[in-house]
Design a protein around this motif. Sequence first.
Motif, mmCIF file in Angstrom:
data_model
loop_
_atom_site.group_PDB
_atom_site.id
_atom_site.type_symbol
_atom_site.label_atom_id
_atom_site.label_comp_id
_atom_site.label_asym_id
_atom_site.label_seq_id
_atom_site.Cartn_x
_atom_site.Cartn_y
_atom_site.Cartn_z
ATOM 1 N N ALA A 53 91.197 18.731 70.326
ATOM 2 C CA ALA A 53 91.816 18.790 68.998
ATOM 3 C C ALA A 53 92.978 17.809 68.900
ATOM 4 O O ALA A 53 93.145 17.117 67.885
ATOM 5 C CB ALA A 53 92.292 20.214 68.712
ATOM 6 N N LEU A 57 91.036 15.815 66.260
ATOM 7 C CA LEU A 57 90.984 16.591 65.021
ATOM 8 C C LEU A 57 91.497 15.815 63.815
ATOM 9 O O LEU A 57 90.838 15.744 62.769
ATOM 10 C CB LEU A 57 91.763 17.894 65.182
ATOM 11 C CG LEU A 57 91.765 18.828 63.971
ATOM 12 C CD1 LEU A 57 90.341 19.220 63.578
ATOM 13 C CD2 LEU A 57 92.596 20.075 64.245
ATOM 14 N N ASN A 58 92.667 15.241 63.925
ATOM 15 C CA ASN A 58 93.260 14.532 62.790
ATOM 16 C C ASN A 58 92.720 13.110 62.628
ATOM 17 O O ASN A 58 93.096 12.416 61.685
ATOM 18 C CB ASN A 58 94.789 14.493 62.931
ATOM 19 C CG ASN A 58 95.406 15.872 62.747
ATOM 20 O OD1 ASN A 58 94.912 16.669 61.955
ATOM 21 N ND2 ASN A 58 96.461 16.158 63.479
ATOM 22 N N TRP A 62 87.628 17.966 60.738
ATOM 23 C CA TRP A 62 87.234 19.202 61.410
ATOM 24 C C TRP A 62 85.731 19.313 61.596
ATOM 25 O O TRP A 62 85.263 19.916 62.556
ATOM 26 C CB TRP A 62 87.776 20.427 60.658
ATOM 27 C CG TRP A 62 87.129 20.695 59.335
ATOM 28 C CD1 TRP A 62 87.537 20.263 58.107
ATOM 29 C CD2 TRP A 62 85.958 21.493 59.105
ATOM 30 N NE1 TRP A 62 86.709 20.719 57.125
ATOM 31 C CE2 TRP A 62 85.720 21.485 57.702
ATOM 32 C CE3 TRP A 62 85.092 22.208 59.924
ATOM 33 C CZ2 TRP A 62 84.653 22.160 57.119
ATOM 34 C CZ3 TRP A 62 84.021 22.879 59.347
ATOM 35 C CH2 TRP A 62 83.815 22.858 57.969
ATOM 36 N N ARG A 63 84.898 18.754 60.709
ATOM 37 C CA ARG A 63 83.451 18.893 60.861
ATOM 38 C C ARG A 63 82.950 18.185 62.125
ATOM 39 O O ARG A 63 82.188 18.770 62.913
ATOM 40 C CB ARG A 63 82.747 18.344 59.618
ATOM 41 C CG ARG A 63 82.889 19.232 58.382
ATOM 42 C CD ARG A 63 82.129 18.675 57.197
ATOM 43 N NE ARG A 63 82.171 19.589 56.057
ATOM 44 C CZ ARG A 63 83.163 19.622 55.178
ATOM 45 N NH1 ARG A 63 84.198 18.786 55.323
ATOM 46 N NH2 ARG A 63 83.144 20.477 54.169
ATOM 47 N N PHE A 65 84.769 17.399 64.617
ATOM 48 C CA PHE A 65 85.404 18.069 65.755
ATOM 49 C C PHE A 65 84.592 19.291 66.182
ATOM 50 O O PHE A 65 84.377 19.526 67.371
ATOM 51 C CB PHE A 65 86.831 18.488 65.385
ATOM 52 C CG PHE A 65 87.491 19.365 66.412
ATOM 53 C CD1 PHE A 65 87.854 18.863 67.655
ATOM 54 C CD2 PHE A 65 87.742 20.699 66.140
ATOM 55 C CE1 PHE A 65 88.453 19.674 68.600
ATOM 56 C CE2 PHE A 65 88.336 21.517 67.074
ATOM 57 C CZ PHE A 65 88.697 21.005 68.314
ATOM 58 N N VAL A 66 84.109 20.066 65.213
ATOM 59 C CA VAL A 66 83.279 21.235 65.534
ATOM 60 C C VAL A 66 81.985 20.802 66.208
ATOM 61 O O VAL A 66 81.531 21.413 67.194
ATOM 62 C CB VAL A 66 82.995 22.050 64.266
ATOM 63 C CG1 VAL A 66 81.939 23.113 64.532
ATOM 64 C CG2 VAL A 66 84.275 22.702 63.743
ATOM 65 N N SER A 186 96.721 20.644 57.614
ATOM 66 C CA SER A 186 96.214 20.607 58.993
ATOM 67 C C SER A 186 97.381 20.654 59.962
ATOM 68 O O SER A 186 98.505 20.267 59.624
ATOM 69 C CB SER A 186 95.395 19.331 59.219
ATOM 70 O OG SER A 186 94.285 19.273 58.349
#
Length: 315
Positions: A53, A57-58, A62-63, A65-66, A186
């Motif tokens: 993350a 993440l940034n 988030w998609r 990252f998942v 976020s």
Amino acid sequence: MVGRAVAGATVGINLCCVICYATEFAESKYRAYGVAIAITLSFGSYLVINALALLLLNQVGWRWFVIIGTLPAVPAMVLVWVLPGSPRYYCVSGQQKEAREACQFMAKLNGKTLPDDFKLANYENEERGTFSKVLNEENRKTSITLSILYFTNIFIEFGTIVYLPLLFLTDTCGTSHQPPEHKCDSLQQEDLAKLVLTSMVSLAGCGAAFVLAEVVGRLLTLRVSSFLLLLAIGSMFVCINHLISLVSICFMKGFQALLNTLMWIIIPESFPTIIRSTATGFINSWGKFGGVLGSGMVYFAILHQPYARTGIIFD
């Protein structure tokens, strides 16, 4: 929401099966540590996902990252089909050939050699472990005590998993009586770095459990670490500045991980073979119940009474 619920349920079932599996595959003198290693690796996954993350993440959203975070599920699904079943289950269900093959595989994993003509005792139709045996007069006190301990431990663990991002995002003090400002933002890199730090402390707590269990003993370590965890949680009521709060959180996460690992050293040693897996599942189910309550109550508390965010963990 539905996807998260399904994922949570499958992960909970999977972890319970892994723990039971580890008790049967580890050599008897290392059985407790086999289970504890599995628990330690689960804490290691927190560190890995928080580090990912921090890095991604940034940057990717988030998609993605998942998607990246779930990639280890692919080799895991392959391994599930490669690993053999439980030899004891095969025996009691009359599958002698499969039981022999599983034992040979286990021996190979442990660097041992079994003779080609070895035989297994015929346990077909033997009474299997049941909840009535787990809660009979002989095992009731141990089962209930360990279930309560594990329930509260996982209540704290899942509560803090949800609590920490909310704490960092709202930037409020644990003793504040004012509702926090809701921010639909976020987590920033600084906040993600704090999550990585707390995960590293948790992993250190797991390592400390192995050392202290051998050097000091199980029971004394359990009592002292429980008391220190209580002090760490209590320190969150005293809000001096955010650095002190972060230190308190780190201590809390470390002692919580130590207790979690220590309990899984103790649990396999506390029950006879016939009910060990059933007792493991029984105790683990109470932990999952605590996880659901811990997560839900943090969301409820942060919306209605900020002071209760610390109070529910302390209670």
